[in-house]
Design a protein around this motif. Structure first.
Motif, PDB file in Angstrom:
ATOM      1  N   ASN A  46       0.835  -1.214   0.000  1.00 40.22           N
ATOM      2  CA  ASN A  46       0.000   0.000   0.000  1.00 40.22           C
ATOM      3  C   ASN A  46       0.857   1.247   0.000  1.00 40.22           C
ATOM      4  O   ASN A  46       1.772   1.388   0.801  1.00 40.22           O
ATOM      5  N   GLY A  47       0.519   2.166  -0.886  1.00 40.22           N
ATOM      6  CA  GLY A  47       1.205   3.456  -0.876  1.00 40.22           C
ATOM      7  C   GLY A  47       1.630   3.864  -2.259  1.00 40.22           C
ATOM      8  O   GLY A  47       1.724   3.037  -3.176  1.00 40.22           O
ATOM      9  N   ALA A  48       1.924   5.179  -2.416  1.00 43.52           N
ATOM     10  CA  ALA A  48       2.358   5.706  -3.704  1.00 43.52           C
ATOM     11  C   ALA A  48       3.272   6.898  -3.452  1.00 43.52           C
ATOM     12  O   ALA A  48       3.148   7.571  -2.431  1.00 43.52           O
ATOM     13  N   PRO A  49       4.183   7.153  -4.396  1.00 42.29           N
ATOM     14  CA  PRO A  49       5.095   8.290  -4.210  1.00 42.29           C
ATOM     15  C   PRO A  49       4.394   9.602  -4.558  1.00 42.29           C
ATOM     16  O   PRO A  49       3.425   9.606  -5.302  1.00 42.29           O
ATOM     17  N   GLY A  50       4.905  10.702  -4.014  1.00 40.10           N
ATOM     18  CA  GLY A  50       4.263  11.988  -4.317  1.00 40.10           C
ATOM     19  C   GLY A  50       5.003  13.202  -3.803  1.00 40.10           C
ATOM     20  O   GLY A  50       4.671  14.329  -4.145  1.00 40.10           O
ATOM     21  N   VAL A  51       6.034  12.970  -2.997  1.00 36.63           N
ATOM     22  CA  VAL A  51       6.659  14.104  -2.303  1.00 36.63           C
ATOM     23  C   VAL A  51       7.239  15.130  -3.275  1.00 36.63           C
ATOM     24  O   VAL A  51       7.319  16.312  -2.962  1.00 36.63           O
ATOM     25  N   GLU A  52       7.583  14.659  -4.467  1.00 42.82           N
ATOM     26  CA  GLU A  52       8.229  15.564  -5.430  1.00 42.82           C
ATOM     27  C   GLU A  52       7.224  16.493  -6.104  1.00 42.82           C
ATOM     28  O   GLU A  52       7.609  17.525  -6.654  1.00 42.82           O
ATOM     29  N   ASN A  53       5.930  16.134  -6.076  1.00 46.18           N
ATOM     30  CA  ASN A  53       4.946  16.862  -6.883  1.00 46.18           C
ATOM     31  C   ASN A  53       3.978  17.726  -6.082  1.00 46.18           C
ATOM     32  O   ASN A  53       3.065  18.310  -6.653  1.00 46.18           O
ATOM     33  N   ARG A  54       4.170  17.804  -4.784  1.00 45.32           N
ATOM     34  CA  ARG A  54       3.182  18.499  -3.959  1.00 45.32           C
ATOM     35  C   ARG A  54       3.041  19.964  -4.353  1.00 45.32           C
ATOM     36  O   ARG A  54       1.934  20.451  -4.586  1.00 45.32           O
ATOM     37  N   LEU A  55       4.147  20.657  -4.443  1.00 44.66           N
ATOM     38  CA  LEU A  55       4.080  22.072  -4.790  1.00 44.66           C
ATOM     39  C   LEU A  55       3.472  22.257  -6.179  1.00 44.66           C
ATOM     40  O   LEU A  55       2.509  23.032  -6.355  1.00 44.66           O
ATOM     41  N   GLY A  56       4.017  21.544  -7.138  1.00 45.81           N
ATOM     42  CA  GLY A  56       3.575  21.751  -8.523  1.00 45.81           C
ATOM     43  C   GLY A  56       2.103  21.464  -8.735  1.00 45.81           C
ATOM     44  O   GLY A  56       1.388  22.209  -9.419  1.00 45.81           O
ATOM     45  N   ILE A  57       1.632  20.379  -8.136  1.00 44.87           N
ATOM     46  CA  ILE A  57       0.215  20.021  -8.286  1.00 44.87           C
ATOM     47  C   ILE A  57      -0.692  21.028  -7.581  1.00 44.87           C
ATOM     48  O   ILE A  57      -1.699  21.488  -8.152  1.00 44.87           O
ATOM     49  N   LEU A  58      -0.334  21.387  -6.357  1.00 48.27           N
ATOM     50  CA  LEU A  58      -1.213  22.305  -5.612  1.00 48.27           C
ATOM     51  C   LEU A  58      -1.244  23.686  -6.259  1.00 48.27           C
ATOM     52  O   LEU A  58      -2.272  24.361  -6.271  1.00 48.27           O
ATOM     53  N   TRP A  59      -0.098  24.083  -6.803  1.00 44.52           N
ATOM     54  CA  TRP A  59      -0.053  25.381  -7.481  1.00 44.52           C
ATOM     55  C   TRP A  59      -0.940  25.354  -8.728  1.00 44.52           C
ATOM     56  O   TRP A  59      -1.751  26.249  -8.961  1.00 44.52           O
ATOM     57  N   THR A  60      -0.806  24.292  -9.478  1.00 42.67           N
ATOM     58  CA  THR A  60      -1.494  24.216 -10.768  1.00 42.67           C
ATOM     59  C   THR A  60      -2.995  24.018 -10.600  1.00 42.67           C
ATOM     60  O   THR A  60      -3.802  24.717 -11.213  1.00 42.67           O
ATOM     61  N   TYR A  61      -3.356  23.067  -9.726  1.00 43.71           N
ATOM     62  CA  TYR A  61      -4.764  22.684  -9.622  1.00 43.71           C
ATOM     63  C   TYR A  61      -5.475  23.352  -8.445  1.00 43.71           C
ATOM     64  O   TYR A  61      -6.693  23.248  -8.318  1.00 43.71           O
ATOM     65  N   GLY A  62      -4.716  24.013  -7.588  1.00 40.86           N
ATOM     66  CA  GLY A  62      -5.327  24.702  -6.457  1.00 40.86           C
ATOM     67  C   GLY A  62      -5.267  26.209  -6.629  1.00 40.86           C
ATOM     68  O   GLY A  62      -6.290  26.868  -6.780  1.00 40.86           O
TER      69      GLY A  62
END
Ligand SMILES: [Zn+2]
Ligand SMILES: [Zn+2]
Ligand SMILES: [Zn+2]
Ligand SMILES: [Zn+2]
Ligand SMILES: [Zn+2]
Ligand SMILES: [Zn+2]
Ligand SMILES: [Zn+2]
Ligand SMILES: [Zn+2]
Lengths: 460, 460, 460, 460
Positions: free
Chosen positions: D336-352
């Motif tokens: 169980n689990g998936a990687p994501g630490v590298e994309n937090r800023l980019g995703i939140l900036w783009t989609y938030g």
């Protein structure tokens, strides 16, 4: 033979009127005015209320706690003397044995020949193996339509974990069986009990501290969620606290089939009773524990508005001297429970109807009509109506008395409501047409009570 | 003469059983099995349901809208033919005249000699002077136990502002009179009507846009607050929307005496009916407006669970051709309201009972028993019970038909439920023992209906 | 000239740290450590808190009540002396005149030359004609970003009905203007006032009885519904009661842009203050009325958790002797309102921060940062940050005093918080870089304050 | 040496402005305008956003699942490259060993020399013996201020029952330690997993069916109740569903210290991702499971309004080919689990931020400021402020790219957000003043990251 009960104030869950009830054998065959001409025999009920015999959906005549056993069906005359003509008994499954076998072995060995009230049974899951859950499907064919599980009582045989609860709920849903649950978080109680005892807090009062309302709230919310996941109805027994009641109400408002009862003691007594001196507090050691006056008020509103749909007694007859004293040095050893089946009518009439908290219609509904429906017994019980069993109470509102254990038939050495007043008295009681109580005196016999089958899908 | 209705399935709000009902003159005198020996005359009801005559607590036989008047009591045979034996009429106070005088002048001049159903009255406050509020205290002595106010309809005589509402609530509380309120925010509707018309949006459909559910929600919450301040009960008429229902339920949960009804049309129809072509939509211009399927579902749950306690019709008989067409160029000129009193039983049976949304017990409760209680009429109406008026419907569940205005008695040129199916038919109807409908045919006469007094303090 | 405020504990809404603030002219140009080398001049703030100048979004310097007028901007030095460097004034529209014209005529004639704090304006709708609602679209271009309406005060020019509210909300939404509302049900207050006076209940205490919390709750729920229908943000001023706060919180939870403030007096005082003898109670006649201790607790939690987002004063300077006594025989003639602008910082610090009810960060947020955002003034006000106006308070936490009117500058003959303690003192205050208070003494001049434009769409 | 980052748009949780940030060694020493004169060296940030380095309060660099271990701190350069300069790692207690010993042995053996981001630790209770709960009191002195328990994962070492939860909560409350809980009902999941597998439903998609939102809701409500009984704060990790969020919000509204986070994947992905063909769905097997679009919307509102206070990643680097395929025949064996630490800023900036769902202030708050506070790390992390660690991201909003695993540093063979666009790029990252990323390229070294102690009583 056709007997006519004449000129009483007949009370149902929906109306009341002065009239006659005609009994033919075990059944009510007519309700009306001036029916003398078709009766063989008349009984004058003028000035009295004519009520359906009560249905107490929650009693214990076979419960054991750390080796001690309650008074059994040989004391069920107390129920009848108190206006309750049908009781529903919880039967703890024996390890390695089926639930129905446990029940009907006990029925054959003890109950059938001792019962003086009609009765039905709840199966209690104690051995959570696959065959137990599979057996649920067969219970309705044997007249058992309810299964009970206990979330409290860590370490005891009758304790159930979430796995057992969820499995029971899934199986029960398919079978039309209603799951009833005693809701308290066992782990927190266990922690608090050990902590209190280790601090030397051994008096009965600490029983209440060891199981605060929040343990009941947590467990109630948990089982509501488990039932929602299983898409099953669930019935919460002995609700004691305002927040617990609100959880049930909220669930109902969201469209879930979640129901609950409260008991006479939670409407009348509070945690202060547990601090009575000289170990008197032990008389009030029952679970969940007694709460506050504010909770009492909330519970009266709840039964008045239908947010809880029945008032039972959780009758549990342990002697104070010989049994409750087991816990004289440690409240966790006090057998849990208190007697009450004999006083349900009198107390509710005096403190509910006569104070204006509930109407007489609502009283009848909570005392008899809806408990019968909950249990699948409304095919013959709970209502003064044509075709129903002739279970009838004549209640004389003009007498009054003080409740005292001296006058009790329940076989226990104390009364939970000692010293409370009772306005009105149970004058006569008929059980399926047979006169069981006359002028306050019990005149029935052991074996007069018979098993009544519960029908499934009662709360679906 | 004693008439026995034999072997029907007698349905009450609490039970049902096969048996007989014995009528003596205008009253029910017994309910039972095999009562032939004490009857003079028998009617066979085998295979039929024996239901209490319906109580429609919300009808308009005297309403006027911009000069147009609805069909009156001369069409009240339609109610009886549809199984409703008692109606409660709203009478708009005349300016400068007392409410009771308005009512009983109308009674003398029209209603008493035309009514074919029994009836009672709601007083409607239209002239909010001090004497009007003072008069509330006297209404119960004249048999009037309800007062109605309209929050909608800015600029019309029957519109009330908060001052009138609050004064009425205070006075009503003292007198045991129940205040009923039509809840919609008049100012917002007025703004939206003007805006839509100014934009050329004149079709019937815009009726719904001009009075969205939020205007009903706002007004409902307002009057609940005003009632709480006045410490008075309040009854919200014709609830249409899920959120409005929840406001009422929340108030009840907080302990406030707040109650509400819905109507058949809000359970069955929706805003799409308003967009029917060729001005057919005008048939569905009624207020509050029709809502969504989601609201219908919520309302069915609400009546099933008792969150709303009655289903009425808001019957309002305006002709489509001669009256609704007033608004052909401007939906605000369409007289508001639609007929329905004749179809309440058939629709609720077909789409409520037979679909499993409500039980037969619950149907009887919503159709007759609780409306009678709400109105203070349960001393003689709403229940098949000993001592009650012999208002009885024999309903044959085996017939079925399609609702059509051709077969209607309501005197209007369209039926609100045209084309809907009806499972079962009204076979016979008794009004106080008199056979008014036989084999679906109305055989009563004008003047057969009589005024029934409402008793105060019904909802306190 | 660049002035450095050195070594203070700089507090923002998000953090605090010991450091320096560098001011260049009217602006803050840097925040940091050891910035001496780039400063011309230093002020030592060691041991002191460096706070942003307060923004009081709710003051009355031009209000009239039954012919009596409050103290005006000539007393605005009191605000600055109390650490509030910006106030937002409500200007009641004159009949037949535009809102902006009313405001800027007053600005030219009085305010511009008298103000000693910076200021902005709220337009108050008093003449609800079409042109008034149309004017809302133009207000932002003139620096006005808020419009206020009063639901209370039936019969006065500034009272608004639902029609005016709804029209204002619709217009404001388009323009990005925020509608602020004084929420109390005018009709109920009017009824209760007349009833109390007719019963001889004329003392100040009856002010509270005439406008109970429920009148505020009703009006708040109403305007939330109206705003939802208009799809407009709405700001509820001076929230006093727990239930009102919860209504706002619920609306926010449902996704609606609904916001509210409370005031210092509702956090500190209660209805018992109104019963002070010898007409002292009149000092506390303000609207909505003071409530209970329980409401105070709920409001402290609300500001601590952000359920209400600002604390203002509703400063209203009526003299007790010469003005409040108008109502000595009739509380309804007492001018409503009390002074408070001078004590906001001291009271909130003492009873909020020092008791642990709110953190210093939260204090700054409620006192300055969020009020500035609410008003569209955060382009230059409310925060110690680079580019902001140099509005700075040095607060010495080690001093303490007792609040007394003797030391007050507000020009009124009493202090609302007379006798309350104040922990800490305002040592220095800068307004746009100018030292206005030095060692507790006001050294500014009339005309030092200037108009600050509010930007629209602040709460959308 | 003093470095000046010039002319960027500096963003904090409370404001933003164009200005300069002055770094001296590891610390920020000033924020202002035109600070060149006191700097040794300048970096031009014109046109870029200057953001605080992110704090990811929920990562797994040492997690094991059925013998498989995630990628460790040797891949923590991915965090920094993605703008996250501090991570907080969950360390599962070894059986028979203290929690702190487990943590600091691992720190010494692996983490200290590998970390490229700063880091702190959560202790995870796996051995629920008395000494474990007693150890909680000592954790703060070692810089550990949080303890985690798992309600899910029946049968695994890290699963906790109610007893462990309650004991941890009681101990944590005294020590100022925050208890974090993974909330899912383990018994129901276990039942559903076995049922699905027995029915041959082995594909990744059934992962979601085996753990519906209701199992998360139940466990969340349970632990909120347990925390209330223990009077302890509690932090709910990785909230996925609307109802769970509402439970947390309700608890907060009742005054309880209950908090929660969500994760990037629950804002972006949904259960349909689990049905991707060719075992691609296994990439999205993480717990709790992905939910619906409606839940995504509710979660965006929740982070926008502060009902949840942080967005983390639950970063968990299992290879798809070599590790996820363990469960190719049985979804319950998929790690169980998936990687994501590298994309937090980019995703939140783009989609938030860029979609208007959250403001830049709110983004900074959720990404850095409040996570630092939650963890007791705000003494040096999470904010661009004087005295803070110089952890700074220069974000260039004008670039954009498509996320692809090819460009990733996380050491896993797939990216959770493959193919999603990223508006803006991380141009430069400073970790305590050291330039770690320059022009998108990671230039730091193993061991650059250091342990940051968490302070206790962060959420009390
Ligand atoms: Zn129990
Ligand atoms: Zn029991
Ligand atoms: Zn109406
Ligand atoms: Zn109507
Ligand atoms: Zn005001
Ligand atoms: Zn004001
Ligand atoms: Zn987890
Ligand atoms: Zn995790």
């Amino acid at each position: 033979m056709r007997t006519l009960i004449k000129n009483g104030m007949i009370v149902t869950a929906v109306d009341e009127f002065i009239g006659d009830v005609l009994i033919d054998g075990e059944k009510i065959v007519a309700v009306g005015e001036r029916l003398d001409s078709i009766a063989d025999h008349t009984i004058d009920a003028q000035g009295k209320y004519v009520l359906p015999g009560g249905v107490d959906q929650h009693v214990h005549y076979s419960f054991e706690f750390k080796g001690e056993r309650v008074r059994g069906f040989e004391t069920s005359n107390a129920a009848v003397a108190g206006g309750t003509t049908t009781v529903v008994e919880f039967v703890n499954q024996e390890q390695g044995k089926g639930m129905a076998d446990t029940i009907f072995d006990m029925d054959k060995n003890e109950v059938a020949r001792q019962a003086m009230a009609d009765y039905s049974y709840h199966a209690v899951v104690c051995d959570p193996v696959d065959t137990t859950f599979e057996e649920i499907a067969d219970l309705p064919s044997k007249g058992i339509s309810t299964v009970k599980l206990f979330m409290a009582y860590k370490g005891m045989a009758f304790h159930s974990d979430d796995e057992a609860l969820y499995k029971a709920l899934r199986a029960a849903k398919e079978a039309g069986v209603t799951v009833m649950v005693h809701c308290e978080n066992a782990d927190v109680i266990d922690f608090l009990q050990k902590k209190l005892i280790s601090e030397g807090k051994t008096d009965p009062y600490y029983h209440a501290e060891s199981r605060p309302a929040m343990v009941e709230l947590e467990a109630t919310q948990r089982v509501i969620n488990l039932a929602a996941m299983a898409e099953a109805p669930v019935y919460i027994v002995h609700v004691t606290a305002e927040d617990v009641m609100k959880s049930i109400r909220n669930a109902k408002n969201e469209g879930l089939p979640v129901y609950g009862e409260t008991c006479v003691q939670y409407l009348m007594l509070d945690e202060s009773d547990l601090s009575k001196p000289d170990f008197e507090g032990a008389k009030y050691v029952l679970s969940p524990a007694l709460r506050t006056k504010a909770d009492q008020n909330a519970l009266w509103k709840a039964v008045g508005n239908g947010w809880l749909n029945a008032i039972s007694t959780d009758h549990c007859g342990f002697d104070w001297a010989s049994q409750k004293h087991m816990g004289v040095d440690d409240f966790t050893n006090i057998p849990n429970g208190a007697p009450g089946v004999e006083n349900r009518l009198g107390i509710l009439w005096t403190y509910g109807v006569n104070t204006g908290k509930i109407s007489r219609q609502r009283f009848v509904d909570l005392f008899a009509t809806t408990p019968a429906k909950n249990m699948g017994l409304d095919h013959c019980k709970g209502h003064i109506g044509v075709g129903m069993d002739a279970d009838i109470v004549l209640y004389d509102p003009n007498e009054s008395s003080i409740i005292s254990n001296e006058n009790s038939l329940h076989g226990v050495d104390y009364s939970t409501f000692e010293g409370y007043k009772q306005e009105g008295k149970v004058d006569k009681v008929f059980l399926r047409g047979k006169l069981m109580v006359d002028d306050e005196e019990f005149i029935g016999e052991k074996g007069d009570g018979k098993f009544i089958h519960g029908e499934p899908f009662a709360l679906c």
